[in-house]
Scaffold this motif. Structure first.
Motif, PDB file in Angstrom:
ATOM      1  N   VAL A  16       1.322  -0.936  -0.190  1.00  0.00           N
ATOM      2  CA  VAL A  16       0.265   0.191   0.047  1.00  0.00           C
ATOM      3  C   VAL A  16       1.000   0.842  -0.150  1.00  0.00           C
ATOM      4  CG1 VAL A  16      -2.246   1.297   1.226  1.00  0.00           C
ATOM      5  CG2 VAL A  16      -1.930  -1.465   1.201  1.00  0.00           C
ATOM      6  N   ALA A  41      -2.688   9.416   3.971  1.00  0.00           N
ATOM      7  CA  ALA A  41      -2.225   8.443   3.720  1.00  0.00           C
ATOM      8  C   ALA A  41      -1.558   7.292   3.886  1.00  0.00           C
ATOM      9  CB  ALA A  41      -2.829   8.138   2.582  1.00  0.00           C
ATOM     10  N   TRP A  71      -2.505   7.547   7.750  1.00  0.00           N
ATOM     11  CA  TRP A  71      -2.757   6.412   8.055  1.00  0.00           C
ATOM     12  C   TRP A  71      -3.300   4.911   8.336  1.00  0.00           C
ATOM     13  CZ3 TRP A  71      -8.004   5.615   4.532  1.00  0.00           C
ATOM     14  CH2 TRP A  71      -8.799   5.319   5.062  1.00  0.00           C
ATOM     15  N   LEU A  72      -2.111   4.811   7.462  1.00  0.00           N
ATOM     16  CA  LEU A  72      -1.796   3.232   6.956  1.00  0.00           C
ATOM     17  C   LEU A  72      -1.137   2.691   8.584  1.00  0.00           C
ATOM     18  CD1 LEU A  72      -1.467   0.769   4.997  1.00  0.00           C
ATOM     19  CD2 LEU A  72       0.574   1.298   3.824  1.00  0.00           C
ATOM     20  N   ILE A 105      -3.543   2.309  11.116  1.00  0.00           N
ATOM     21  CA  ILE A 105      -4.632   0.646  11.184  1.00  0.00           C
ATOM     22  C   ILE A 105      -4.067   0.191  11.261  1.00  0.00           C
ATOM     23  CG2 ILE A 105      -5.496   0.149   9.034  1.00  0.00           C
ATOM     24  CD1 ILE A 105      -5.674   2.109   7.565  1.00  0.00           C
ATOM     25  N   LEU A 106      -2.422  -0.505  10.046  1.00  0.00           N
ATOM     26  CA  LEU A 106      -1.578  -1.771  10.445  1.00  0.00           C
ATOM     27  C   LEU A 106      -1.182  -1.507  12.343  1.00  0.00           C
ATOM     28  CD1 LEU A 106       0.426  -1.791   7.430  1.00  0.00           C
ATOM     29  CD2 LEU A 106      -1.756  -3.017   7.959  1.00  0.00           C
TER      30      LEU A 106
END
Lengths: 130, 113
Positions: B65, B102, B105-106, B109-110
């Motif tokens: 990603v 982003a 954010w990634l 999230i992870l």
């Protein structure tokens, strides 16, 4: 300098209609729009995954509509075009020198295609497709 | 000697191009199957969650990603220019900031999985 210098008119917005190879270039450029949107979809999916089972399964259910099917089908077609064109230019973009000679184009491109096939099969087996 | 940010941008661009070309068609195919109602076992909550919970899965997901984000941001910048949007400074700032946000954010999230 001449009195009336020749200025070739090139439209910044429609120049790529002038030749098929420009159109192929722009088709490849457009693949970034589809892959970019798909990357955001992956991010949203991972975000729902981190929130728990129900939000993640809602995300999967939300994918199940005609618009996302059409989008993902187009995205798959553009991603394939992106992969083929990328691997075909790999011998030019990433030439590998062995001794005095450059490795033949077919070996570099072929190596990429083999790696692509292996990774795709690994991902599909991991996902339980086969 | 003049310094340039080109090698760094190009590094992410090239690595992203390579990673995306290698894995994107297979991942999009899996998502397409889910979209037509035939969710592959790998995309089920149980398997995705156990994959993303381990360090190896986190590393793989982060690499795919993250690299795709920066590669697409760079390519979309060039695409805008090619379609006639010549405000390159503004477009570049916008896309790289989006990719940066982003990416953060990634990571969050992870970290939460």
């Amino acid at each position: 300098m001449s009195r009336y210098p020749y200025v070739r008119e090139v439209s910044p917005t429609t120049w790529y209609f002038r030749a098929p190879r420009y159109m192929r270039y722009m088709t490849r450029e457009v693949t970034s729009i589809f892959i970019g949107i798909f990357t955001v979809i992956m991010l949203v999916g991972l975000s729902r995954l981190s929130e728990g089972q129900a939000p993640y399964e809602d995300f999967l259910a939300a994918l199940n509509n005609p618009f996302s099917v059409i989008f993902l089908f187009l995205a798959l077609a553009f991603a394939l075009y992106n992969s083929f064109t990328w691997f075909n230019v790999a011998p030019k973009a990433m030439p590998i020198q062995v001794g005095e000679e450059l490795m033949p184009d077919i070996v570099v491109a072929g190596g990429h295609y083999i790696l692509w096939a292996i990774l795709s099969v690994v991902i599909l087996i991991w996902a339980g497709i086969f | 000697m003049a310094k340039s940010n080109k090698p760094i941008i190009w590094g992410a661009f090239a690595a992203g191009g390579e990673a995306v070309s290698l894995v994107a068609p297979a991942i999009i195919l899996l998502t397409l199957l889910a979209a037509i109602g035939r969710v592959p076992p790998g995309l089920s909550y149980e398997q995705m969650h156990s994959f993303a919970a381990g360090w190896f899965g986190k590393l793989v997901l982060f690499a795919i990603v993250f690299l795709s984000l920066w590669s697409q941001a760079h390519r979309l910048r060039i695409t805008c220019f090619d379609f006639g949007l010549r405000a390159d400074g503004l477009v570049a700032t916008l896309f790289y900031m989006l990719a940066g946000a982003a990416s953060l954010w990634l990571i969050l999230i992870l970290g939460n999985i």
